[in-house]
Scaffold this motif. Structure first.
Motif, PDB file in Angstrom:
ATOM      1  N   ASP A 238      26.977 -19.718  16.676  1.00 56.02           N
ATOM      2  CA  ASP A 238      27.962 -20.572  17.346  1.00 56.02           C
ATOM      3  C   ASP A 238      29.353 -20.187  16.849  1.00 56.02           C
ATOM      4  O   ASP A 238      29.652 -20.309  15.662  1.00 56.02           O
ATOM      5  CB  ASP A 238      27.668 -22.043  17.028  1.00 56.02           C
ATOM      6  N   LEU A 239      30.197 -19.690  17.764  1.00 54.82           N
ATOM      7  CA  LEU A 239      31.560 -19.320  17.360  1.00 54.82           C
ATOM      8  C   LEU A 239      32.502 -20.504  17.426  1.00 54.82           C
ATOM      9  O   LEU A 239      33.641 -20.422  16.989  1.00 54.82           O
ATOM     10  CB  LEU A 239      32.097 -18.214  18.284  1.00 54.82           C
ATOM     11  N   GLY A 240      32.028 -21.580  18.015  1.00 50.30           N
ATOM     12  CA  GLY A 240      32.902 -22.731  18.247  1.00 50.30           C
ATOM     13  C   GLY A 240      33.475 -22.699  19.655  1.00 50.30           C
ATOM     14  O   GLY A 240      34.116 -23.639  20.099  1.00 50.30           O
ATOM     15  N   LEU A 241      33.259 -21.592  20.371  1.00 48.68           N
ATOM     16  CA  LEU A 241      33.793 -21.464  21.722  1.00 48.68           C
ATOM     17  C   LEU A 241      33.042 -22.383  22.676  1.00 48.68           C
ATOM     18  O   LEU A 241      31.814 -22.427  22.664  1.00 48.68           O
ATOM     19  CB  LEU A 241      33.654 -20.018  22.221  1.00 48.68           C
ATOM     20  N   LYS A 242      33.802 -23.109  23.486  1.00 52.35           N
ATOM     21  CA  LYS A 242      33.170 -23.986  24.486  1.00 52.35           C
ATOM     22  C   LYS A 242      33.130 -23.220  25.807  1.00 52.35           C
ATOM     23  O   LYS A 242      34.110 -23.164  26.538  1.00 52.35           O
ATOM     24  CB  LYS A 242      33.995 -25.259  24.678  1.00 52.35           C
TER      25      LYS A 242
ATOM     26  N   GLU B 157      42.082 -18.497  17.563  1.00 52.25           N
ATOM     27  CA  GLU B 157      42.320 -19.926  17.333  1.00 52.25           C
ATOM     28  C   GLU B 157      42.643 -20.643  18.652  1.00 52.25           C
ATOM     29  O   GLU B 157      42.121 -21.721  18.925  1.00 52.25           O
ATOM     30  CB  GLU B 157      43.503 -20.063  16.380  1.00 52.25           C
TER      31      GLU B 157
ATOM     32  N   GLY C 283      39.669 -21.387  20.500  1.00 51.30           N
ATOM     33  CA  GLY C 283      38.769 -22.359  19.876  1.00 51.30           C
ATOM     34  C   GLY C 283      37.696 -21.759  18.983  1.00 51.30           C
ATOM     35  O   GLY C 283      36.698 -22.418  18.672  1.00 51.30           O
ATOM     36  N   VAL C 284      37.883 -20.507  18.542  1.00 50.73           N
ATOM     37  CA  VAL C 284      36.925 -19.917  17.602  1.00 50.73           C
ATOM     38  C   VAL C 284      37.089 -20.627  16.254  1.00 50.73           C
ATOM     39  O   VAL C 284      38.184 -20.667  15.693  1.00 50.73           O
ATOM     40  CB  VAL C 284      37.181 -18.394  17.415  1.00 50.73           C
ATOM     41  N   THR C 285      35.998 -21.195  15.761  1.00 55.00           N
ATOM     42  CA  THR C 285      36.072 -21.893  14.473  1.00 55.00           C
ATOM     43  C   THR C 285      35.228 -21.173  13.424  1.00 55.00           C
ATOM     44  O   THR C 285      35.347 -21.426  12.230  1.00 55.00           O
ATOM     45  CB  THR C 285      35.569 -23.346  14.608  1.00 55.00           C
ATOM     46  N   ASN C 286      34.375 -20.279  13.868  1.00 57.81           N
ATOM     47  CA  ASN C 286      33.485 -19.559  12.952  1.00 57.81           C
ATOM     48  C   ASN C 286      34.272 -18.432  12.278  1.00 57.81           C
ATOM     49  O   ASN C 286      34.904 -17.622  12.964  1.00 57.81           O
ATOM     50  CB  ASN C 286      32.322 -18.980  13.782  1.00 57.81           C
ATOM     51  N   ASP C 287      34.269 -18.388  10.935  1.00 59.00           N
ATOM     52  CA  ASP C 287      34.978 -17.297  10.269  1.00 59.00           C
ATOM     53  C   ASP C 287      34.026 -16.432   9.436  1.00 59.00           C
ATOM     54  O   ASP C 287      34.458 -15.707   8.545  1.00 59.00           O
ATOM     55  CB  ASP C 287      36.154 -17.815   9.434  1.00 59.00           C
TER      56      ASP C 287
END
Ligand code: AMP
Ligand code: MG
Length: 492
Positions: free
Chosen positions: A6-10, A45, A48-52
């Motif tokens: 999950d990259l955080g991308l919706k 950012e 919405g990418v939250t995965n680092d």
């Protein structure tokens, strides 16, 4: 392909959901040892990418694993390549992961380039090499920072797999972001199959996605053609104003959104040359610098042909209306070009004969070995300091000096004060463009020594193209003579 990262991308995949028959679902090839070389953090950012987690990012951006919410697919399209029609091209080495809607409610395609074979790969390997990937990263981000509509670069991953071109080179994948990948060639694919319902479906989708204001129009498809025409006219004018040569303006490389796409054989010119061509395969100069508006209009005529049955059921009327619309390209183009060129010259008011006056400057630069970018920047320096250092750029400055007299008179009558003119010029005339020798130096260091320092530094300088940066004078200079004639290549 597993989908646990999950990259955080919706994701919200309208192309996959609404356009069945316009693509084939598929997955990327597993990369042996994917490694994240670059992530465009501000862009990531904003999407919405939250995965680092670098490992997970490398897995996704190499195509080895699909991220949660994605719906990977290869789009089908046709295209006129150098004037010859190929009825089926399609994403042969690209994979659309899906669409993401950002914080500003803007929808973006997230696409991998070089992630392996698809049903449209034909004889190709579906791969990309590191040099070409870095090149696209540098150039597309530079274009964005110059204020030119373009696809953007989100990430670079090396795959750990050597890819054969004329020799083995490091394999890599670029992740690019675009407001969509719908091309003139997408329309051509269905039109050439006589699938009119699909052409209509695509046009309706494109209108809803890119030109929603046309939904209420009484003649939406004609207006759509005009809207794409104006977007492309504006785009190509912008290219011309910075000395950008796209190099492969095939109809499959022309977007409906009006963004620059496909950074294969493109390049910026150093010395002004109306006939500048860099691509090794463009032997007749079809896509030479000064031919770009001509070919943009040619491509729009191909789009128009696909829309004829939607424009009117009366064939004659459809042709008349579409012809008129395509003819309107030149008005639109000259308007954008002139507005941009006048800003480059510090002028705001409109005077009859402006177009000829601006073109006269270019004529004076022909065969003079004048650095296009430096000259415009220096014009502002001269204006500010009341000097004429610009003439030193010319082998024979006679035409330029005559033009300059006219320019000074024109400036004295303009609504802008000299200070305002200088300020305007410095906002639109870049100090830094991605000079070919610098791009090649960055690629060479990366390919040969896995040294990404020159790449990072070049990207950083190009992020502020209009601001002189301390200690970075070398980035503003043309290639040394020893660099020789520059040639670019397609399909790398
Ligand atoms: P381009 O010149 O990049 O616009 O590509 C033209 C067409 O060739 C597109 O359909 C690409 O997907 C396809 N293509 C280019 N390079 C490759 C490759 N290495 N493998 C498969 N297809 C490719
Ligand atoms: Mg292409």
């Amino acid at each position: 392909m597993s989908t646990t990262i999950d990259l955080g991308l919706k994701f919200d995949n309208s192309y996959a959901n609404e356009l069945e028959g316009f693509y084939v679902s598929c997955s990327g090839a597993e990369a042996p040892t994917p490694a994240l070389i670059k992530i465009n953090l501000p862009l990531a950012e904003s999407l919405g990418v939250t995965n680092d987690d670098k490992h997970e990012l490398a897995q996704v951006f190499s195509g080895s694993q699909a991220p949660v919410g994605s719906s990977p697919l290869a789009q089908v399209y046709a295209g006129h390549q150098f004037g010859g029609f190929s009825p089926q091209l399609g994403d042969g080495r690209a994979l659309l992961l899906g669409e993401v809607v950002d914080q500003d409610n803007k929808r973006w395609d997230v696409q991998l380039k070089g992630s392996g074979k698809t049903p449209f790969s034909r004889s190709g390997d579906g791969k990309a090499v590191l040099g070409a990937v870095l090149r696209e990263y540098i150039l597309s981000e530079a274009m964005h920072r110059l204020g030119i509509p373009t696809t953007r670069a989100l990430a670079v991953v090396t795959t750990g797999e050597p890819v054969y071109r004329t020799q083995y080179l490091p394999g890599a994948v670029l992740t690019r972001v675009a407001s969509s990948h719908i091309r003139v060639g997408t329309f051509q694919y269905f039109s050439s199959l006589d699938e009119l319902d699909k052409v209509k479906q695509l046009a309706d989708y494109a209108i809803a996605r890119h030109y929603p204001e046309l939904k209420a129009s009484k003649q939406p498809y004609l207006d759509f053609l005009c809207a794409v025409r104006d977007k492309q006219a504006h785009l190509v004018a912008k290219w011309m104003l910075v000395g950008f040569i796209h190099g492969v303006m095939n109809t499959d490389n022309m977007t409906i959104s009006g963004e620059t796409i496909d950074y294969g054989p493109c390049a910026f010119m150093d010395s002004y040359d109306a006939n500048a061509v860099f691509s090794s395969i463009d032997r007749d100069g079809r896509y030479a610098y000064s031919n770009q508006p001509v070919l943009a209009q040619w491509n729009l005529a191909r789009l128009a042909e696909t829309l004829l049955p939607l424009i009117s059921s009366d064939g004659k009327e459809a042709v008349e209306k579409a012809t008129e619309a395509v003819k309107g390209f030149w008005d639109s183009y000259h308007k954008s070009w002139l507005t941009g060129m006048k800003a480059k010259l510090g002028l705001a008011s409109e005077v009859e004969g402006d177009l000829a006056f601006c073109e006269q400057l270019l004529e004076s630069m022909e065969k003079q070995d004048v650095d296009f970018t430096q000259l415009f920047r220096q014009l502002a320096v001269d204006l500010e300091s009341n000097t004429n250092t610009c003439k030193a750029y010319f082998n024979d400055p006679s035409l330029f000096l005559a033009w300059r007299e006219l320019w000074l008179v024109r400036l004295s009558k303009d609504e802008l004060t000299p200070i305002e003119s200088v300020s305007l010029m410095n906002k639109v005339n870049p100090v830094y463009i991605p000079r070919n020798h610098l791009v090649e130096r960055a690629i060479e260091a990366a390919e040969q020594d896995a040294d990404y320092g020159p790449f990072e530094q070049l990207v950083a300088v190009l992020a502020e193209p209009y601001t002189p940066q301390k200690g970075e004078d070398d980035y503003a200079k043309p290639a040394p003579e020893s660099f020789g004639k520059y040639t670019t290549f397609c399909g790398t």
